[in-house]
Scaffold this active site. Structure first.
Site, PDB file in Angstrom:
ATOM      1  N   ASP A 271       1.160  -1.509   0.405  1.00  0.00           N
ATOM      2  CA  ASP A 271       0.376  -0.215  -0.233  1.00  0.00           C
ATOM      3  C   ASP A 271       0.884   1.322   0.276  1.00  0.00           C
ATOM      4  O   ASP A 271       2.306   0.974   0.528  1.00  0.00           O
ATOM      5  CB  ASP A 271      -0.638  -0.015   1.361  1.00  0.00           C
ATOM      6  CG  ASP A 271       0.019  -0.565   2.690  1.00  0.00           C
ATOM      7  OD1 ASP A 271       1.155  -1.462   2.828  1.00  0.00           O
ATOM      8  OD2 ASP A 271      -0.492   0.489   3.680  1.00  0.00           O
ATOM      9  N   GLU A 272       0.203   1.972  -0.669  1.00  0.00           N
ATOM     10  CA  GLU A 272       0.682   3.974  -0.611  1.00  0.00           C
ATOM     11  C   GLU A 272       2.372   3.844  -0.430  1.00  0.00           C
ATOM     12  O   GLU A 272       3.043   4.141   0.510  1.00  0.00           O
ATOM     13  CB  GLU A 272       0.195   4.018   1.048  1.00  0.00           C
ATOM     14  CG  GLU A 272      -0.985   3.988   1.015  1.00  0.00           C
ATOM     15  CD  GLU A 272      -1.577   4.504   2.913  1.00  0.00           C
ATOM     16  OE1 GLU A 272      -2.458   5.019   2.911  1.00  0.00           O
ATOM     17  OE2 GLU A 272      -1.038   3.428   3.733  1.00  0.00           O
TER      18      GLU A 272
HETATM   19  C1  TNX Z   1      -4.028   3.529   6.027  1.00  0.00           C
HETATM   20  S1  TNX Z   1      -5.270   1.326   3.934  1.00  0.00           S
HETATM   21  C2  TNX Z   1      -3.497   2.361   5.873  1.00  0.00           C
HETATM   22  C3  TNX Z   1      -2.471   2.365   7.664  1.00  0.00           C
HETATM   23  C4  TNX Z   1      -2.721   3.530   8.016  1.00  0.00           C
HETATM   24  C5  TNX Z   1      -4.127   3.339   7.792  1.00  0.00           C
HETATM   25  C6  TNX Z   1      -5.241   3.811   8.945  1.00  0.00           C
HETATM   26  C7  TNX Z   1      -3.189   0.720   4.127  1.00  0.00           C
HETATM   27  C8  TNX Z   1      -3.164  -0.479   3.941  1.00  0.00           C
HETATM   28  N1  TNX Z   1      -2.934   1.414   5.294  1.00  0.00           N
HETATM   29  O1  TNX Z   1      -1.275   2.867   6.676  1.00  0.00           O
HETATM   30  O2  TNX Z   1      -2.863   3.230   9.323  1.00  0.00           O
HETATM   31  O3  TNX Z   1      -4.622   3.766   6.866  1.00  0.00           O
HETATM   32  O4  TNX Z   1      -6.394   4.258   9.074  1.00  0.00           O
END
Ligand code: TNX
Length: 518
Positions: free
Chosen positions: A328-329
């Site tokens: 993710d991200e």
């Molecule tokens: C999104 S959704 C994240 C996390 C954060 C969370 C907080 C995802 C896979 N990653 O890194 O902790 O939101 O709600």
């Protein structure tokens, strides 16, 4: 005031008066009558069983020091029996091949098919649980617990339950990277989740703020990369023995551990520990904030040999089938570099004999045939996930607006984030995994997971406060057939959990809208 309103008012006064009376009785000195306890019914069982037929008027009282028998030469049944004996203070279990007068029988029965299926029968003389596997017996024991009052004599209602899970994967995730939680805290989380038949524990073991698992040959990951957490506290990490202890404890609850090393983003703690993992060859400082998306491993050989060591060791330590690789991200990488690392990570996981799980962002890379996606978006449509599912990729649903345990319940909740919420208990319950994703066939859904991210969660009380009651709601969504799905009966079932949580000292959120039993 109409007739109905008058009746409602009278009912409300009676309920309040009854509540005061119970409280008054409970605080009277010794020798006064105990408050009347209600015998629980099959409708109180959470998650709701697939099939239940009550025997009206029949009850059985499990006596103190009850006998528990298990099928001879069945170590799994014996293990479950030992667990049950510990819960209810029963005698040491002994072998037996049928129902036992005045006691509880846990019997292997190959005719009860399905990995976690069980049958539970209660008549006036005995409790009998039959299953084809230890996991089935264990789930049946959790149902038996749901039928036992939280305190006082163990009077349970008669009848028969035939039960099996809707989904094979029913997960709870604990983020031990943003705040570190020790082995005892994880075990407590396991116990709470096991009450609701959760069968996978996903541990988010690394993130920007900390690296939480010792890896041979890469000591700075824990000597340095584990030394802080969100807000700047001391952090911490699991030795490999700690990690084995968590796995062994989870196994006694028939729960499989899914370890996550989040990559290529969410890697600041690793980059801070080893400069060679960054493309510019410099180690960033440790990070104690809550921003996301800024860190990334460099797509080169140094990274791949690091990943082979880390994922190889985790594969060797982990008996379960899955290694979660995050995904993710990672907003600083080009699309091509992102895909190259995620491709490579899947190959490494496969080479070490495991299947990869990735957050659904990983669908931007080519997916191995065994890779499972975990869907977190609040938008139920993602064209890459649609395409992946159409070609056989299975999906775990953790939509943040329903399943994320880290969101506030409402604006007034003392901890929690709000980006996907706030999320009431009703919202955590009222969704259907089979139809949540548009243009994805229900057959692609492997199961459901409830993630607890811990940016705002620093203590065991904080864990409990955000996890319960919503984890119970999501666990029911994952276990119970859609035919039993009904908020108005669920909220009653949920309210009946309060005495259990109180007895266990659980700091759950007594949110409005649920008729909490006192
Ligand atoms: C999104 S959704 C994240 C996390 C954060 C969370 C907080 C995802 C896979 N990653 O890194 O902790 O939101 O709600």
């Amino acid at each position: 005031m109409g007739r109905r309103a008058v009746l409602a008012l009278i009912a409300a006064v009676v309920i309040v008066a009854a509540g005061v009376g119970t409280w008054a009785l409970a605080t009277r000195p010794h020798g006064q009558p105990e408050p009347v306890r209600r015998v629980l019914t099959f409708a109180d069982v959470l998650p709701a069983p697939a099939e239940a037929v009550a025997a009206p008027g029949v009850t059985f009282t499990i006596p103190p020091g009850a006998t528990i028998v298990t099928s001879p030469d069945d170590p799994e049944a014996a293990r479950v029996a030992t667990y049950l004996a510990g819960l209810i203070g029963a005698a040491t279990p002994r072998p037996g091949s049928g129902p036992v007068e005045g006691g509880i029988a846990l019997l292997h029965d190959a005719a009860v098919t399905g990995d976690e299926a069980y049958e539970l029968e209660v008549d006036a003389h005995a409790v009998t649980i039959r299953a084809g596997s230890g996991a089935g017996l264990f789930r049946g024991v959790q149902t038996l617990r749901q039928l036992m009052p939280a305190s006082g004599p163990l009077v349970i209602p008669g009848g028969r339950i035939d039960d099996r899970p809707r989904y094979a994967y029913r997960g709870a995730m604990l983020d031990v990277a943003r705040h570190f939680f020790d082995v005892a805290a994880v075990e407590r989380f396991i116990d709470l989740a096991a009450m609701y038949k959760v069968n996978y524990l996903h541990l988010h073991l690394s993130d920007d703020q900390g690296w939480r698992i010792a890896v041979d040959g890469w000591p700075r990951l824990t000597e340095y990369g584990a030394t802080t957490q969100v807000g700047g506290g001391a952090g911490g990490f699991y030795t490999q023995d700690d990690y084995r202890a968590i796995i062994a404890y989870a196994a006694t609850r028939y729960m499989t551990v899914v370890p996550e090393i989040d990559l290529p983003g969410h890697t600041n703690a690793a980059l801070a520990s080893y400069a060679q993992l960054s493309c510019d060859g410099t180690a960033p400082p440790l990070f104690t904030g809550i921003a996301v998306g800024f860190s990334a491993l460099c797509p080169d050989d140094a990274t791949y040999s690091f990943l082979d060591d880390v994922l190889g060791e985790l594969a060797a330590l982990t008996p379960g089938p899955y290694l979660h690789i995050g995904g993710d991200e990672a907003s600083t990488l080009t699309a091509g570099d992102y895909a190259r690392i995620v491709d490579r990570a899947q190959q490494i996981v496969t080479a070490h004999g495991k299947a990869a799980v990735g957050w659904h962002d990983a669908a931007k890379a080519d997916l191995a045939s065994t890779t499972v996606l975990e869907y977190w978006s609040t938008n139920p449509y993602d064209e890459r996930v649609v395409a992946a599912a159409a070609s056989g990729t299975r999906v775990i649903l953790a939509p943040a607006n329903h399943a994320y345990l880290d969101q506030k319940y409402d604006q007034g909740t003392r901890i929690g984030l709000t980006w996907a919420g706030p999320t009431s208990v009703e919202e955590s319950y009222d969704w259907d995994p089979a139809t949540y994703l548009s243009r994805v066939d229900a057959s692609a859904v492997l199961g459901v997971e409830a993630p607890l991210w811990t940016e705002t969660v620093a203590t065991v009380d904080d864990i409990e406060y955000l996890a319960l009651p919503r984890l119970a709601a999501i666990a029911e969504v994952a276990w119970s057939p859609s035919t039993t799905h009904d908020w108005s009966t669920f909220r009653e079932r949920l309210g009946a959990q309060a005495p259990r949580w109180d007895a266990l000292g659980v700091d759950f959120a007594r949110v409005v809208g649920v008729p909490w039993v006192t």
